[in-house]
Write an enzyme that holds these catalytic residues in place. Structure first.
Site, short mmCIF file in Angstrom:
data_model
loop_
_atom_site.label_atom_id
_atom_site.label_comp_id
_atom_site.label_asym_id
_atom_site.label_seq_id
_atom_site.Cartn_x
_atom_site.Cartn_y
_atom_site.Cartn_z
N PHE A 37 0.97 -1.30 0.08
CA PHE A 37 -0.12 -0.14 0.05
C PHE A 37 0.88 1.38 -0.10
CE2 PHE A 37 -4.42 -1.55 1.90
CZ PHE A 37 -4.68 -2.25 0.47
N HIS A 121 -6.17 -10.06 8.61
CA HIS A 121 -7.03 -9.05 8.02
C HIS A 121 -7.87 -9.96 6.96
CE1 HIS A 121 -4.32 -5.31 8.75
NE2 HIS A 121 -5.19 -5.72 9.72
N ASN A 210 13.00 -5.05 7.01
CA ASN A 210 12.25 -4.22 6.12
C ASN A 210 13.15 -3.53 4.85
OD1 ASN A 210 10.71 -1.66 4.88
ND2 ASN A 210 9.24 -2.61 6.27
P1 NAD Z 1 2.35 -1.26 4.15
O1 NAD Z 1 2.19 -1.08 2.41
O2 NAD Z 1 1.77 -0.13 4.84
O3 NAD Z 1 3.88 -1.62 4.31
C1 NAD Z 1 4.45 -2.30 3.43
C2 NAD Z 1 6.03 -2.38 4.18
O4 NAD Z 1 6.76 -3.36 3.36
C3 NAD Z 1 6.76 -1.10 3.79
O5 NAD Z 1 7.14 -0.57 5.17
C4 NAD Z 1 7.84 -1.43 2.85
O6 NAD Z 1 9.00 -0.50 2.90
C5 NAD Z 1 8.00 -2.83 3.09
N1 NAD Z 1 8.38 -3.62 1.78
C6 NAD Z 1 8.01 -3.69 0.50
N2 NAD Z 1 8.53 -4.56 -0.10
C7 NAD Z 1 9.39 -5.04 0.69
C8 NAD Z 1 10.31 -6.29 0.51
N3 NAD Z 1 10.43 -7.07 -0.66
N4 NAD Z 1 10.79 -6.92 1.56
C9 NAD Z 1 10.85 -6.03 2.76
N5 NAD Z 1 10.17 -5.08 3.09
C10 NAD Z 1 9.37 -4.64 1.91
O7 NAD Z 1 1.52 -2.79 4.26
P2 NAD Z 1 1.09 -3.11 5.47
O8 NAD Z 1 2.20 -2.89 6.92
O9 NAD Z 1 0.96 -4.76 5.43
O10 NAD Z 1 -0.25 -2.59 5.88
C11 NAD Z 1 -1.19 -2.13 5.28
C12 NAD Z 1 -2.31 -3.00 4.85
O11 NAD Z 1 -2.17 -3.49 3.52
C13 NAD Z 1 -2.56 -4.37 5.74
O12 NAD Z 1 -3.64 -4.11 6.15
C14 NAD Z 1 -2.87 -5.55 4.61
O13 NAD Z 1 -3.79 -6.38 4.85
C15 NAD Z 1 -2.87 -4.62 3.20
N6 NAD Z 1 -2.25 -5.28 1.98
C16 NAD Z 1 -2.07 -6.84 1.77
C17 NAD Z 1 -1.61 -7.03 0.61
C18 NAD Z 1 -1.53 -8.69 0.63
O14 NAD Z 1 -2.15 -9.51 1.00
N7 NAD Z 1 -0.34 -9.12 -0.16
C19 NAD Z 1 -1.00 -6.36 -0.32
C20 NAD Z 1 -1.22 -4.89 -0.20
C21 NAD Z 1 -1.68 -4.31 1.18
#
Ligand code: NAD
Length: 239
Positions: A37, A121, A210
């Site tokens: 996100f 979630h 991260n």
């Molecule tokens: P977020 O987008 O807020 O944060 C993602 C974090 O991951 C960031 O800090 C970023 O720097 C880090 N990141 C990105 N790619 C990375 C990698 N390859 N290796 C290590 N770190 C990496 O997402 P969040 O904290 O999960 O919270 C936001 C909401 O987004 C949650 O409620 C979740 O349910 C939802 N979401 C879920 C999915 C999924 O199911 N795959 C995808 C998008 C959003």
């Protein structure tokens, strides 16, 4: 401490720990091709997904809500778990980790073979009626059909902003956090409440992994900057 030293330290802690819990966020799935996100510029018509993944949108702008989730579900069908997901499953089988607490809705941990998973979630892989809760198949959702039981609107089984977490998963997460002597947090901004409180609820050691550290994470015992898949692969070499 160098990156190699940090990775070696974490591997040592894992080998010594009697209960290790992994907490993950969207960053765990970006290397599978699913956008997170926070780095979402251009993800979807310049609209912040956080303004669409809401109860408000579901109730008052169903077309937009439906389009957003149809896009996410269709895209997910083209992606699969990566080596990092497979390593977590392997470590569970070897007794190196006990539980995964995830904010992700993609179901990739189970697809990779993990069995001990709390989906805090919910899941985007299944659909239910917003009004009466009756399960429906995805095709009906894609076709914008209504619930066969009550005529209500269909929606994926995710937790929308403004909704409570599934109680059984949340209770399980709290229990595991309290009992853990090592908690490894991977790929989450820790911006979403209440999951962002979980790392504070353990008496065990805490590790934050991260790809980018946009603020200091002083409260963690160990911080590792790197991409989830790469870091997990490097840890595996020391286990
Ligand atoms: P977020 O987008 O807020 O944060 C993602 C974090 O991951 C960031 O800090 C970023 O720097 C880090 N990141 C990105 N790619 C990375 C990698 N390859 N290796 C290590 N770190 C990496 O997402 P969040 O904290 O999960 O919270 C936001 C909401 O987004 C949650 O409620 C979740 O349910 C939802 N979401 C879920 C999915 C999924 O199911 N795959 C995808 C998008 C959003």
């Amino acid at each position: 401490m160098s990156l190699s030293d940090r990775i070696e330290t974490l591997a040592q802690w894992m080998n010594q720990s009697s209960k290790t819990v992994v907490l993950t966020g969207a960053g765990m799935s970006t290397e599978s091709g699913i956008p997170d996100f926070r780095s979402s510029s251009g993800l979807w018509k310049q609209v912040d997904p956080r303004s669409v993944a809401t109860v408000e949108a579901l109730l008052h702008d169903y077309d937009l809500f439906h389009e957003f989730y149809t896009m996410r579900m269709n895209h997910l069908a083209t992606c699969k778990p990566h080596e990092g997901h497979k390593l977590l499953a392997k470590w569970e089988k070897k007794g190196l980790i006990d539980r995964i607490e995830t904010q992700n809705v993609d179901g990739f941990y189970q697809a990779a073979g993990s069995e001990q998973v709390d989906e805090l979630h919910g899941s985007i892989q299944t659909v239910r009626c917003q009004a009466c809760g009756t399960a429906a198949n995805k095709e009906r959702f894609f076709n914008k059909a209504n619930c066969t039981a009550c005529g209500g609107k269909l929606r994926p089984n995710v937790v929308l902003f403004g909704e409570n977490l599934p109680e059984d998963s949340w209770v399980s997460a709290l229990q595991h956090m309290k009992q853990a002597d090592l908690v490894i947090v991977i790929g989450t901004s820790l911006e979403v409440y209440p999951v962002n409180q979980l790392p504070t609820m353990t008496k065990g050691k805490t590790v934050y992994i991260n790809k980018g550290l946009d603020r200091p994470f002083h409260s963690f015992d160990l911080v590792i900057e790197g991409k989830a898949k790469d870091v997990l692969q490097r840890i595996n070499e020391h286990l």
